[in-house]
Write an enzyme that holds these catalytic residues in place. Sequence first.
Site, PDB file in Angstrom:
ATOM      1  N   GLU A  18      98.919 -74.508 -95.712  1.00 59.94           N
ATOM      2  CA  GLU A  18      99.970 -73.685 -96.067  1.00 59.94           C
ATOM      3  C   GLU A  18     100.364 -72.663 -94.984  1.00 59.94           C
ATOM      4  OE1 GLU A  18     101.582 -73.942 -98.726  1.00 59.94           O
ATOM      5  OE2 GLU A  18     100.433 -75.174 -99.865  1.00 59.94           O
ATOM      6  N   CYS A  27     104.580 -64.706 -95.980  1.00 63.99           N
ATOM      7  CA  CYS A  27     104.790 -65.885 -95.188  1.00 63.99           C
ATOM      8  C   CYS A  27     106.300 -66.606 -95.903  1.00 63.99           C
ATOM      9  CB  CYS A  27     103.621 -67.068 -95.538  1.00 63.99           C
ATOM     10  SG  CYS A  27     103.375 -67.299 -97.134  1.00 63.99           S
ATOM     11  N   GLU A  59     108.382 -67.043 -85.659  1.00 59.87           N
ATOM     12  CA  GLU A  59     108.486 -66.442 -87.035  1.00 59.87           C
ATOM     13  C   GLU A  59     108.222 -65.035 -86.859  1.00 59.87           C
ATOM     14  OE1 GLU A  59     106.176 -66.506 -91.466  1.00 59.87           O
ATOM     15  OE2 GLU A  59     105.474 -67.593 -89.683  1.00 59.87           O
TER      16      GLU A  59
END
Length: 453
Positions: free
Chosen positions: A207, A241, A329
């Site tokens: 993940e 996230c 990110e």
Amino acid sequence: MKSIIINQKQYFNSNATKPVAFRLEQLKKLRTVLKANEKMLTEAVYKDFQKGSYNTFLTEFAGVYVALNDAIKNVGRWSKIKRAGTSMVNFPGSSYVIPEPLGSCLVIGSWNYPINLTLVPAIAAMVAGNTVVMKPSELSAHTSAALANIISNNFDPSYFAVLEGGVDVTTEALSQPFDKIFFTGSVPVGKVVYQAASKNLVPVTLELGGKSPLIIAPDANLKTTVKRLVWGKFVNAGQTCVAPDYVLVHKSIEIDFLSTLKNEIAKGDFFLENDNYAQIISEKHFDRLTSMIEPTKVFIGGNHDRSKRFIAPTVLVNVTEDDKIMADEVFGPILPVMIYENIDDAITFIKARPKPLSLYLFSESSSLRKKIWGEISFGGGMVNDVLMHFVNESLPFGGVGNSGMGNYHGEAGFKTFSHFKSVIHRPTLLEFPLKYFPFTKLKFALIKKAFGV
């Protein structure tokens, strides 16, 4: 560590974890233990993030309780042997799919939601009938210690154990012959986990993350759009996230959007002192984030305090794909805003980058919704909201490509930690001679006909 794994494998091979009654007992026990220690865990999260109790319950405990309640309700149904169709060549016979646990599972949690992102996959492993070794993140050290305390004081380590420590402990754990590894974290570390697991052929669920886009179409309800965007981007100081990483807003509504955004952020009362916000997890992450803030492009915010690890909600405008903020990110309270004129250009821009974990579209157009769904690959997402797909146990949650592999939540989590055995049971009273020796021309003709050739 080796003794824990040996003991867990022995305990698993005793078949103690397989009965549904045992799984139910352990899940209910974990729920009771969490409720009894909720205050201690909340205080630990505060020490790591300066998050207040309301914020912590909303972002940590709520999802864990949802996962536990769903597992307790459905473990019996998920664990049942299921009938399957039987092909003509196996007639007469009965076919079955038998779910079975994988064995000893390593769950490596993430620091940004150290309770939720560590316990929810552990719950999935438990409901599937496995033993669990849980490794919380060392970055959220106080929460890691609290989790280790309550698990070690309430569960037999042969069934459920916690490892604490840094990179060296994780590296050693990855070298062990687990039957399953579940990792939540960054893409670079995910690659290391995957490579390490391959040496023992251990199946892995990753993940990860990525730059999740949020598209705002000209017909979007701006007031609702901005309200939901501000919450989703700045909850936990952007350390989420599935948070919107950047905004693509149509040029025709750019000015109205920015004005509405400025007003909504001003109403947010984003300060550590009122338990309405969160610290950046470490000085290292603080420095990484502040290096992304280009002063000439700051529309809102930009102020920060390293001594408090505080970064105010910040919006950058006139952003281009070459800016540092667009390289990786963000994972923090900095929102780059980009403009598009044609939806196909926005789609092309997104598709030119690694597949995102989440994608969000704000629009009232069903045709645009179908276009986005059909043309862009992403892990999961929403139309006219953000983040909340993460807390729907009926939906599998996971990434695709660079944003991860495999999924969990609800029954998807049960499946992630299970193997499904395929079995055919045939009676001995009836037998057809076609597959047996000797082979003849007549048999050949008949068997070709049976297979529709």
